[in-house]
Design a protein around this motif. Sequence first.
Motif, PDB file in Angstrom:
ATOM      1  N   MET A   1      -9.080  47.160  40.694  1.00 49.31           N
ATOM      2  CA  MET A   1      -9.746  48.198  39.865  1.00 49.31           C
ATOM      3  C   MET A   1      -8.858  48.525  38.677  1.00 49.31           C
ATOM      4  SD  MET A   1     -11.576  51.151  39.194  1.00 49.31           S
ATOM      5  CE  MET A   1     -12.831  50.714  40.384  1.00 49.31           C
TER       6      MET A   1
ATOM      7  N   GLN B   1      -8.289  51.443  45.789  1.00 46.20           N
ATOM      8  CA  GLN B   1      -9.362  52.329  45.372  1.00 46.20           C
ATOM      9  C   GLN B   1     -10.700  51.721  45.772  1.00 46.20           C
ATOM     10  OE1 GLN B   1      -8.502  52.644  41.258  1.00 46.20           O
ATOM     11  NE2 GLN B   1      -6.857  54.100  41.598  1.00 46.20           N
TER      12      GLN B   1
ATOM     13  N   PHE C   1     -10.534  65.861  46.735  1.00 43.69           N
ATOM     14  CA  PHE C   1      -9.639  65.088  45.881  1.00 43.69           C
ATOM     15  C   PHE C   1      -8.347  64.726  46.615  1.00 43.69           C
ATOM     16  CE2 PHE C   1     -11.998  67.154  42.286  1.00 43.69           C
ATOM     17  CZ  PHE C   1     -12.692  66.004  41.981  1.00 43.69           C
ATOM     18  N   ILE C   2      -7.863  65.667  47.439  1.00 40.08           N
ATOM     19  CA  ILE C   2      -6.658  65.354  48.206  1.00 40.08           C
ATOM     20  C   ILE C   2      -6.939  64.176  49.121  1.00 40.08           C
ATOM     21  CG2 ILE C   2      -5.156  66.205  50.037  1.00 40.08           C
ATOM     22  CD1 ILE C   2      -5.367  68.964  48.628  1.00 40.08           C
TER      23      ILE C   2
ATOM     24  N   ILE D   1     -10.836  54.680  35.342  1.00 39.53           N
ATOM     25  CA  ILE D   1     -11.019  55.912  36.081  1.00 39.53           C
ATOM     26  C   ILE D   1     -10.251  57.069  35.442  1.00 39.53           C
ATOM     27  CG2 ILE D   1     -11.583  54.792  38.247  1.00 39.53           C
ATOM     28  CD1 ILE D   1      -8.699  55.717  39.112  1.00 39.53           C
ATOM     29  N   ASP D   2      -9.925  56.932  34.173  1.00 39.89           N
ATOM     30  CA  ASP D   2      -9.293  58.024  33.431  1.00 39.89           C
ATOM     31  C   ASP D   2     -10.074  59.313  33.585  1.00 39.89           C
ATOM     32  OD1 ASP D   2      -7.041  57.075  32.437  1.00 39.89           O
ATOM     33  OD2 ASP D   2      -7.703  56.907  30.354  1.00 39.89           O
ATOM     34  N   HIS D   3      -9.398  60.343  33.967  1.00 43.74           N
ATOM     35  CA  HIS D   3     -10.023  61.666  34.064  1.00 43.74           C
ATOM     36  C   HIS D   3     -11.206  61.722  35.017  1.00 43.74           C
ATOM     37  CE1 HIS D   3      -7.373  63.141  31.092  1.00 43.74           C
ATOM     38  NE2 HIS D   3      -7.788  62.292  30.203  1.00 43.74           N
ATOM     39  N   LEU D   4     -11.318  60.720  35.877  1.00 44.71           N
ATOM     40  CA  LEU D   4     -12.427  60.715  36.836  1.00 44.71           C
ATOM     41  C   LEU D   4     -12.436  61.992  37.664  1.00 44.71           C
ATOM     42  CD1 LEU D   4     -14.663  59.026  38.337  1.00 44.71           C
ATOM     43  CD2 LEU D   4     -12.857  58.416  39.917  1.00 44.71           C
ATOM     44  N   PHE D   5     -11.268  62.359  38.153  1.00 43.27           N
ATOM     45  CA  PHE D   5     -11.187  63.542  39.018  1.00 43.27           C
ATOM     46  C   PHE D   5     -11.545  64.803  38.245  1.00 43.27           C
ATOM     47  CE2 PHE D   5      -8.223  62.300  42.760  1.00 43.27           C
ATOM     48  CZ  PHE D   5      -8.987  61.177  42.985  1.00 43.27           C
ATOM     49  N   ARG D   6     -10.992  64.899  37.032  1.00 42.78           N
ATOM     50  CA  ARG D   6     -11.263  66.108  36.247  1.00 42.78           C
ATOM     51  C   ARG D   6     -12.760  66.256  36.002  1.00 42.78           C
ATOM     52  NH1 ARG D   6      -8.007  67.231  31.049  1.00 42.78           N
ATOM     53  NH2 ARG D   6      -6.639  68.017  32.657  1.00 42.78           N
TER      54      ARG D   6
ATOM     55  N   TRP E   1      -6.868  56.637  48.797  1.00 38.17           N
ATOM     56  CA  TRP E   1      -6.940  55.576  47.792  1.00 38.17           C
ATOM     57  C   TRP E   1      -5.559  55.034  47.424  1.00 38.17           C
ATOM     58  CZ3 TRP E   1     -10.865  57.586  43.533  1.00 38.17           C
ATOM     59  CH2 TRP E   1     -12.086  57.892  44.141  1.00 38.17           C
TER      60      TRP E   1
ATOM     61  N   GLY F   1     -11.669  71.670  35.640  1.00 38.30           N
ATOM     62  CA  GLY F   1     -10.723  71.334  36.702  1.00 38.30           C
ATOM     63  C   GLY F   1      -9.248  71.436  36.332  1.00 38.30           C
ATOM     64  N   PHE F   2      -8.883  72.349  35.421  1.00 33.83           N
ATOM     65  CA  PHE F   2      -7.467  72.551  35.127  1.00 33.83           C
ATOM     66  C   PHE F   2      -6.831  73.395  36.235  1.00 33.83           C
ATOM     67  CE2 PHE F   2      -6.520  71.458  30.559  1.00 33.83           C
ATOM     68  CZ  PHE F   2      -7.706  70.782  30.332  1.00 33.83           C
TER      69      PHE F   2
ATOM     70  N   SER G   1     -14.608  67.024  39.102  1.00 30.02           N
ATOM     71  CA  SER G   1     -14.362  68.365  39.613  1.00 30.02           C
ATOM     72  C   SER G   1     -15.387  69.344  39.044  1.00 30.02           C
ATOM     73  CB  SER G   1     -12.933  68.776  39.252  1.00 30.02           C
ATOM     74  OG  SER G   1     -12.820  70.161  39.243  1.00 30.02           O
TER      75      SER G   1
ATOM     76  N   SER H   1      -7.004  61.111  47.044  1.00 26.90           N
ATOM     77  CA  SER H   1      -5.708  60.682  46.505  1.00 26.90           C
ATOM     78  C   SER H   1      -4.826  60.104  47.595  1.00 26.90           C
ATOM     79  CB  SER H   1      -5.018  61.829  45.778  1.00 26.90           C
ATOM     80  OG  SER H   1      -4.534  62.759  46.698  1.00 26.90           O
TER      81      SER H   1
END
Lengths: 115, 413
Positions: free
Chosen positions: B1, B52, B41-42, B6-11, B48, B134-135, B14, B45
């Motif tokens: 992958m 991933q 997310f935990i 997946i840049d900023h995928l989590f943000r 993965w 998501g900050f 969220s 993370s």
Amino acid sequence: MKQFMMIFTGADYTDLGLSPDELQNRMGKWFAWGNKMEQAGILRGGEALHPEIRRIVGKNRTVTDLTSAEVKEIVGGYYTVEAKDFDAVEKIAQDYPDYDLGGTLEIREIMVFDR
Amino acid sequence: MDTKNIDHLFRHHSGKMVSVLTRIFGLQHLDIIEDAVQDTFIKASVSWRKEQPDYPEAWLTKAAKNRVSDIFRTLKAQKNHRPNFSQGTDAIAINELFLDSEIEDAQLRMIFTACHPKLDARDRISFALKTVSGFSIKEIGSALLTKEETIKKRLLRVRKTIKKADLKFNIPQGKNLPKRLETVMEVLYLIFNEGFHSNTKDQLIRTDLCAEAMRLGQLLLKHKQTQLPECYALFALMCFHSARLEAKLSVNNEVLDLKQQDRTLWHFPLIRLGNSMMHRAVETDDFSCYHYEAAIAAEHLKAKTFEDTDWNKILKWYSALQILQPMPSHLLTMAVIYMQINDFKTAKTYFNQLPPQDLEQRAYLFYAAKADYYAGTNQLNKALAQIDLALEMVNNNSEKAYLTAKRSTWREK
């Protein structure tokens, strides 16, 4: 070549209040580290561990349940690697992603018994 | 992958997950929802770490759906708050809320909620950055140059107000919409500006904040009720500014002003996108301050070299802007522009209209500009005195270095 185990302790992500971005960033570092070891052909295995611990102690077989309570005692996972000596593993251990979160890495050589 | 994909995928996920889950369970359960999303997310993370999944987005959406039943359980156990089940607990209804269009709708509801007039104006950005973007508290603190403790208090205050005033999770209708939309645009622009002229000590530009503001701006443009000329103008403005981000810093991380910037570094696709947004923005004759600001930014981008800049046109836009929305920073800018066209006399009249303290934390810009004025009229001693005042007040290290360099060229004269 010898077999070593790297054991990761501390730094349970649950308690740290990391943002999604920070978590993703960390995941990326783990990913990069794993890739590096794979490319070097030294990675033999490894898993992440859930934070829940059940510990059985003493002659009464006392069971204690240490869920997240004592972050310092949580083993988060391990990798087994094949390397020439301790120094070589120490070098690869430089990239362990969680030092800045107070995480610890232990290196133990896996004992090989003569058949 | 490819990690880039997946840049900023989590943000981004969220904001989506918090918004959709809030739509299902209601604003009063925001705490549980945020914890649940964090847990997801935990889990990702950790699991993965080695590999991933092929479809990370789908993995996260599935995890969010699974969380729905967890949250139902948690709420049932608490019993004190029965969630609003009127939307139906059946799986089909919940699945529909996870369709892309519905996710976007939920995110818009969240942005509009963050801008509710019952919330304190200072608390809105913090809340939006937390729930929509998501900050973490630490990241919000450094983005807004505010102590983490203060951010915590702000978020707590928002939660209290939401509960006490029983705020609804929706996009306001009718005559309430334009007013609220105005606040939404203000918050987006503030987030963008914080990225563009970051107030933090070591980082002049925070691309992530700019990108986040633009992502939220795009959400406004996708929604029928908010596809309005002023939203197109705001988005065009953000495109024009972003097009210059790369050129704003030298390789040594020094600030480059418009005069020094390498114009070949300007990002053409963003300029083009900004232009087409601008065409949509001027379909009616009703101009907002974003229209004028975008026109000014576009004028700078049109000039092939700094010397080619059409200052008279820019002055025209600034005058219109100052009439629509009088601001001390516009007066300062006009003073600077008159100096560009060597009209120091008119520049002075603008300086005279402007007490520097009106510019608050950007007052150093006044002294820096005034220093330029004295340097331009051959009063070097006065220029040095002014730039010293500016140096005393400036916060950002790159800007400080820029002013120091300027000072030393004058001392050599």
